[in-house]
Design a protein around this motif. Sequence first.
Motif, PDB file in Angstrom:
ATOM      1  N   SER A  98     -10.769   2.351   3.574  1.00 26.08           N
ATOM      2  CA  SER A  98     -10.397   1.671   4.899  1.00 26.08           C
ATOM      3  C   SER A  98     -10.804   2.717   5.921  1.00 26.08           C
ATOM      4  O   SER A  98     -11.081   4.022   5.641  1.00 26.08           O
ATOM      5  CB  SER A  98      -8.986   1.442   4.703  1.00 26.08           C
ATOM      6  OG  SER A  98      -8.088   2.640   4.707  1.00 26.08           O
ATOM      7  N   GLY A 140      -3.746   1.006  -3.405  1.00 26.97           N
ATOM      8  CA  GLY A 140      -2.920  -0.282  -3.465  1.00 26.97           C
ATOM      9  C   GLY A 140      -2.014  -0.331  -4.425  1.00 26.97           C
ATOM     10  O   GLY A 140      -2.175   0.497  -5.328  1.00 26.97           O
ATOM     11  N   ARG A 143       0.830  -0.963  -0.117  1.00 23.72           N
ATOM     12  CA  ARG A 143      -0.196   0.098   0.044  1.00 23.72           C
ATOM     13  C   ARG A 143       0.854   1.393  -0.045  1.00 23.72           C
ATOM     14  O   ARG A 143       1.978   1.239   0.168  1.00 23.72           O
ATOM     15  CB  ARG A 143      -0.964   0.021   1.349  1.00 23.72           C
ATOM     16  CG  ARG A 143      -1.929  -1.132   1.105  1.00 23.72           C
ATOM     17  CD  ARG A 143      -3.029  -0.862   2.474  1.00 23.72           C
ATOM     18  NE  ARG A 143      -3.802  -1.832   2.634  1.00 23.72           N
ATOM     19  CZ  ARG A 143      -5.094  -1.796   2.236  1.00 23.72           C
ATOM     20  NH1 ARG A 143      -5.603  -0.655   1.631  1.00 23.72           N
ATOM     21  NH2 ARG A 143      -5.834  -2.701   2.305  1.00 23.72           N
ATOM     22  N   ARG A 187      -5.097   1.001  -7.690  1.00 21.75           N
ATOM     23  CA  ARG A 187      -6.286   0.866  -7.175  1.00 21.75           C
ATOM     24  C   ARG A 187      -6.636   1.506  -5.900  1.00 21.75           C
ATOM     25  O   ARG A 187      -6.076   1.278  -4.835  1.00 21.75           O
ATOM     26  CB  ARG A 187      -7.068  -0.428  -7.497  1.00 21.75           C
ATOM     27  CG  ARG A 187      -8.585  -0.208  -7.121  1.00 21.75           C
ATOM     28  CD  ARG A 187      -9.191  -1.845  -7.292  1.00 21.75           C
ATOM     29  NE  ARG A 187      -9.283  -2.183  -8.786  1.00 21.75           N
ATOM     30  CZ  ARG A 187     -10.135  -2.224  -9.370  1.00 21.75           C
ATOM     31  NH1 ARG A 187     -11.351  -1.532  -9.170  1.00 21.75           N
ATOM     32  NH2 ARG A 187     -10.123  -2.701 -10.629  1.00 21.75           N
ATOM     33  N   GLU A 219      -8.110   1.892  -2.529  1.00 19.77           N
ATOM     34  CA  GLU A 219      -8.681   1.157  -1.543  1.00 19.77           C
ATOM     35  C   GLU A 219      -9.379   1.773  -0.083  1.00 19.77           C
ATOM     36  O   GLU A 219      -8.479   2.138   0.567  1.00 19.77           O
ATOM     37  CB  GLU A 219      -7.801  -0.107  -1.127  1.00 19.77           C
ATOM     38  CG  GLU A 219      -7.320  -0.921  -2.240  1.00 19.77           C
ATOM     39  CD  GLU A 219      -6.062  -1.952  -2.060  1.00 19.77           C
ATOM     40  OE1 GLU A 219      -5.820  -2.025  -0.871  1.00 19.77           O
ATOM     41  OE2 GLU A 219      -5.519  -2.386  -2.927  1.00 19.77           O
TER      42      GLU A 219
END
Length: 198
Positions: free
Chosen positions: A130, A122, A92, A126, A128
């Motif tokens: 969280s 990521g 990441r 893409r 991501e």
Amino acid sequence: MRAVRGQAAMAVLAACGMLVLSACQNGDDQAAAPDAKPSAAAPAAPTATAAVSAAPSKTGAAPKPSATATPAAKNPPAPAPPSASSCGPDGRTTVSPDTIAVQRYTPEGGMLSLVVQHGTYGCPGRFEPSGPWTYLPISEKAKITATAPILPSVVMGKPISTDELTSWLDTHPDKGLPFHYHLNAAGVIDTLDEIYVK
């Protein structure tokens, strides 16, 4: 007497010539000196917004968050997707401060707000989402561009209204589509651009 006047005139002319030469040299020295360049201040990243307290329902409208959001007035420029060399050991990159995953919206509190998640890019690039669901108020006149799947088969992005976005969220909650956003001086989203994902 004429000779004395002539000598005095010559002395005055010589003194004037020395002053002119001295002024020119001082001007050259100042022109040669490098100009000081002011350092640009780094833009402030938005502060974290308040978490949504209740569990999501099956509709696009979300329950009222537990506290008011305190976003910053300005966002930094949009970061480029990370290269493989910038990926950390966990696969990441750092948190992207101007990218959000839009999950739902809420009209409660007299202000339309998007229920969102921040996140990281990521590898190989893409976004991501969280962390907790938070919310950001959005202007009814915000400039919004959308791509697929909001507008099927559209890749480059086309303008839509805030009503069109919330109508889509009503029927497609919890999709977490990524958007770049910008806040105005009042901390309200005034620009929202969907990031195309294949």
